[in-house]
Motif scaffolding. Structure first.
Motif, PDB file in Angstrom:
ATOM      1  N   MET A   1     -13.741   5.763   9.322  1.00  0.00           N
ATOM      2  CA  MET A   1     -12.994   4.900   8.420  1.00  0.00           C
ATOM      3  C   MET A   1     -11.499   5.148   8.624  1.00  0.00           C
ATOM      4  SD  MET A   1     -13.028   2.471   6.215  1.00  0.00           S
ATOM      5  CE  MET A   1     -14.767   2.261   6.245  1.00  0.00           C
ATOM      6  N   THR A   2     -10.719   4.160   8.285  1.00  0.00           N
ATOM      7  CA  THR A   2      -9.276   4.232   8.485  1.00  0.00           C
ATOM      8  C   THR A   2      -8.653   5.439   7.771  1.00  0.00           C
ATOM      9  OG1 THR A   2      -7.198   3.027   8.220  1.00  0.00           O
ATOM     10  CG2 THR A   2      -8.848   2.674   6.526  1.00  0.00           C
ATOM     11  N   ASN A   3      -7.614   5.985   8.358  1.00  0.00           N
ATOM     12  CA  ASN A   3      -6.879   7.063   7.702  1.00  0.00           C
ATOM     13  C   ASN A   3      -5.611   6.525   7.050  1.00  0.00           C
ATOM     14  OD1 ASN A   3      -5.293   6.606   9.921  1.00  0.00           O
ATOM     15  ND2 ASN A   3      -5.441   8.665  10.759  1.00  0.00           N
ATOM     16  N   ASP A   4      -5.471   5.210   6.951  1.00  0.00           N
ATOM     17  CA  ASP A   4      -4.346   4.535   6.311  1.00  0.00           C
ATOM     18  C   ASP A   4      -4.680   4.393   4.816  1.00  0.00           C
ATOM     19  OD1 ASP A   4      -2.738   2.474   5.189  1.00  0.00           O
ATOM     20  OD2 ASP A   4      -2.465   1.538   7.132  1.00  0.00           O
ATOM     21  N   PRO A   5      -3.984   5.126   3.931  1.00  0.00           N
ATOM     22  CA  PRO A   5      -4.340   5.103   2.509  1.00  0.00           C
ATOM     23  C   PRO A   5      -4.305   3.704   1.873  1.00  0.00           C
ATOM     24  CG  PRO A   5      -2.762   6.860   2.950  1.00  0.00           C
ATOM     25  CD  PRO A   5      -2.885   6.044   4.211  1.00  0.00           C
ATOM     26  N   ALA A   6      -3.340   2.877   2.253  1.00  0.00           N
ATOM     27  CA  ALA A   6      -3.253   1.531   1.676  1.00  0.00           C
ATOM     28  C   ALA A   6      -4.435   0.671   2.112  1.00  0.00           C
ATOM     29  CB  ALA A   6      -1.935   0.869   2.054  1.00  0.00           C
ATOM     30  N   LEU A   7      -4.836   0.784   3.373  1.00  0.00           N
ATOM     31  CA  LEU A   7      -6.023   0.058   3.833  1.00  0.00           C
ATOM     32  C   LEU A   7      -7.286   0.637   3.211  1.00  0.00           C
ATOM     33  CD1 LEU A   7      -5.482  -0.636   7.641  1.00  0.00           C
ATOM     34  CD2 LEU A   7      -5.861  -2.317   5.845  1.00  0.00           C
ATOM     35  N   GLN A   8      -7.365   1.960   3.124  1.00  0.00           N
ATOM     36  CA  GLN A   8      -8.536   2.613   2.539  1.00  0.00           C
ATOM     37  C   GLN A   8      -8.742   2.176   1.096  1.00  0.00           C
ATOM     38  OE1 GLN A   8     -10.839   4.515   4.100  1.00  0.00           O
ATOM     39  NE2 GLN A   8     -11.966   4.461   2.182  1.00  0.00           N
ATOM     40  N   ALA A   9      -7.662   1.901   0.374  1.00  0.00           N
ATOM     41  CA  ALA A   9      -7.768   1.443  -1.014  1.00  0.00           C
ATOM     42  C   ALA A   9      -8.553   0.133  -1.110  1.00  0.00           C
ATOM     43  CB  ALA A   9      -6.378   1.276  -1.624  1.00  0.00           C
ATOM     44  N   LEU A  10      -8.513  -0.663  -0.042  1.00  0.00           N
ATOM     45  CA  LEU A  10      -9.240  -1.937  -0.037  1.00  0.00           C
ATOM     46  C   LEU A  10     -10.751  -1.747   0.003  1.00  0.00           C
ATOM     47  CD1 LEU A  10      -7.018  -4.073   2.372  1.00  0.00           C
ATOM     48  CD2 LEU A  10      -7.007  -4.044  -0.132  1.00  0.00           C
ATOM     49  N   SER A  11     -11.224  -0.528   0.254  1.00  0.00           N
ATOM     50  CA  SER A  11     -12.665  -0.251   0.243  1.00  0.00           C
ATOM     51  C   SER A  11     -13.295  -0.618  -1.093  1.00  0.00           C
ATOM     52  CB  SER A  11     -12.942   1.218   0.559  1.00  0.00           C
ATOM     53  OG  SER A  11     -12.651   1.480   1.905  1.00  0.00           O
ATOM     54  N   ARG A  12     -12.496  -0.631  -2.161  1.00  0.00           N
ATOM     55  CA  ARG A  12     -13.012  -1.015  -3.482  1.00  0.00           C
ATOM     56  C   ARG A  12     -13.515  -2.457  -3.481  1.00  0.00           C
ATOM     57  NH1 ARG A  12      -9.008   1.112  -8.146  1.00  0.00           N
ATOM     58  NH2 ARG A  12     -10.859   0.902  -9.459  1.00  0.00           N
ATOM     59  N   LEU A  13     -13.059  -3.260  -2.520  1.00  0.00           N
ATOM     60  CA  LEU A  13     -13.476  -4.659  -2.448  1.00  0.00           C
ATOM     61  C   LEU A  13     -14.788  -4.856  -1.690  1.00  0.00           C
ATOM     62  CD1 LEU A  13      -9.993  -6.221  -1.636  1.00  0.00           C
ATOM     63  CD2 LEU A  13     -11.269  -6.432  -3.800  1.00  0.00           C
ATOM     64  N   VAL A  14     -15.196  -3.885  -0.895  1.00  0.00           N
ATOM     65  CA  VAL A  14     -16.369  -4.058  -0.035  1.00  0.00           C
ATOM     66  C   VAL A  14     -17.604  -4.351  -0.881  1.00  0.00           C
ATOM     67  CG1 VAL A  14     -17.914  -2.894   1.596  1.00  0.00           C
ATOM     68  CG2 VAL A  14     -15.426  -2.697   1.860  1.00  0.00           C
ATOM     69  N   GLY A  15     -18.301  -5.426  -0.486  1.00  0.00           N
ATOM     70  CA  GLY A  15     -19.495  -5.863  -1.194  1.00  0.00           C
ATOM     71  C   GLY A  15     -19.418  -7.350  -1.471  1.00  0.00           C
ATOM     72  N   THR A  16     -20.395  -7.838  -2.228  1.00  0.00           N
ATOM     73  CA  THR A  16     -20.442  -9.254  -2.591  1.00  0.00           C
ATOM     74  C   THR A  16     -20.106  -9.390  -4.069  1.00  0.00           C
ATOM     75  OG1 THR A  16     -22.080  -9.737  -0.892  1.00  0.00           O
ATOM     76  CG2 THR A  16     -21.910 -11.313  -2.703  1.00  0.00           C
ATOM     77  N   TRP A  17     -19.260 -10.361  -4.371  1.00  0.00           N
ATOM     78  CA  TRP A  17     -18.754 -10.588  -5.715  1.00  0.00           C
ATOM     79  C   TRP A  17     -19.043 -12.025  -6.155  1.00  0.00           C
ATOM     80  CZ3 TRP A  17     -15.817  -6.654  -8.149  1.00  0.00           C
ATOM     81  CH2 TRP A  17     -15.463  -5.578  -7.330  1.00  0.00           C
ATOM     82  N   LYS A  18     -19.480 -12.189  -7.396  1.00  0.00           N
ATOM     83  CA  LYS A  18     -19.606 -13.509  -8.012  1.00  0.00           C
ATOM     84  C   LYS A  18     -18.270 -13.819  -8.676  1.00  0.00           C
ATOM     85  CE  LYS A  18     -21.998 -16.134 -11.543  1.00  0.00           C
ATOM     86  NZ  LYS A  18     -22.914 -16.074 -12.681  1.00  0.00           N
ATOM     87  N   ILE A  19     -17.694 -14.967  -8.317  1.00  0.00           N
ATOM     88  CA  ILE A  19     -16.383 -15.369  -8.819  1.00  0.00           C
ATOM     89  C   ILE A  19     -16.569 -16.425  -9.903  1.00  0.00           C
ATOM     90  CG2 ILE A  19     -14.118 -16.317  -8.206  1.00  0.00           C
ATOM     91  CD1 ILE A  19     -14.814 -13.615  -6.819  1.00  0.00           C
ATOM     92  N   THR A  20     -15.859 -16.249 -11.030  1.00  0.00           N
ATOM     93  CA  THR A  20     -15.861 -17.232 -12.112  1.00  0.00           C
ATOM     94  C   THR A  20     -14.424 -17.494 -12.538  1.00  0.00           C
ATOM     95  OG1 THR A  20     -16.128 -15.495 -13.776  1.00  0.00           O
ATOM     96  CG2 THR A  20     -18.149 -16.555 -12.962  1.00  0.00           C
ATOM     97  N   GLY A  21     -14.238 -18.600 -13.222  1.00  0.00           N
ATOM     98  CA  GLY A  21     -12.904 -18.987 -13.671  1.00  0.00           C
ATOM     99  C   GLY A  21     -12.553 -20.335 -13.076  1.00  0.00           C
TER     100      GLY A  21
END
Length: 133
Positions: A1-21
């Motif tokens: 996995m990346t050693n770039d902390p800002a890119l690593q923070a994006l790991s929180r997005l990994v997965g499938t999300w249902k979008i509403t609004g």
């Protein structure tokens, strides 16, 4: 996995999300490699992909900001700038500081993201995400 902390923070997005609004559907984020995240978008009948990472032009250093380009099934190509700071995700349309942006806050367990798109004309819409896988 990346050693770039800002890119690593994006790991929180990994997965499938249902979008509403303002738009309904799903988005799925996954790592392509150590440098890029891909988002598959299925919102309101529109489909597209977005590639997210640091821009690095030929023979140049990586960009300071995390950039993306969205490719839509209507031929659109849209640019964004991403940042996760603490529990807050900000996505600017175009460059950092743009008056058009999304800002959302992750729940403590990172299973939901509550926020809204804001437009410079005073418009915008709620856009919330619930992790489904």
């Amino acid at each position: 996995m990346t050693n770039d902390p800002a890119l690593q923070a994006l790991s929180r997005l990994v997965g499938t999300w249902k979008i509403t609004g303002g738009h309904e559907g799903t988005v799925t984020y996954r790592w392509l490699n150590d440098f890029f995240l891909q988002q598959d978008v299925h919102l309101g009948g529109a489909h597209g992909i977005e590639i997210i990472g640091r821009e690095r032009k030929l023979m140049a250093e990586p960009s300071a900001d995390i950039k993306s380009r969205y490719y839509g099934d209507d031929g659109s190509t849209l640019d964004y700038t991403y940042e996760i700071e603490g529990d807050t995700l900000t996505i600017w349309a175009g460059e950092r500081g743009s008056p058009a942006y999304y800002q959302g806050v992750f729940s403590p367990d990172s299973h939901s993201l509550t926020g809204a798109w804001v437009y410079p004309d005073g418009g915008g819409y709620d856009s919330n995400a619930e992790r489904v896988e």
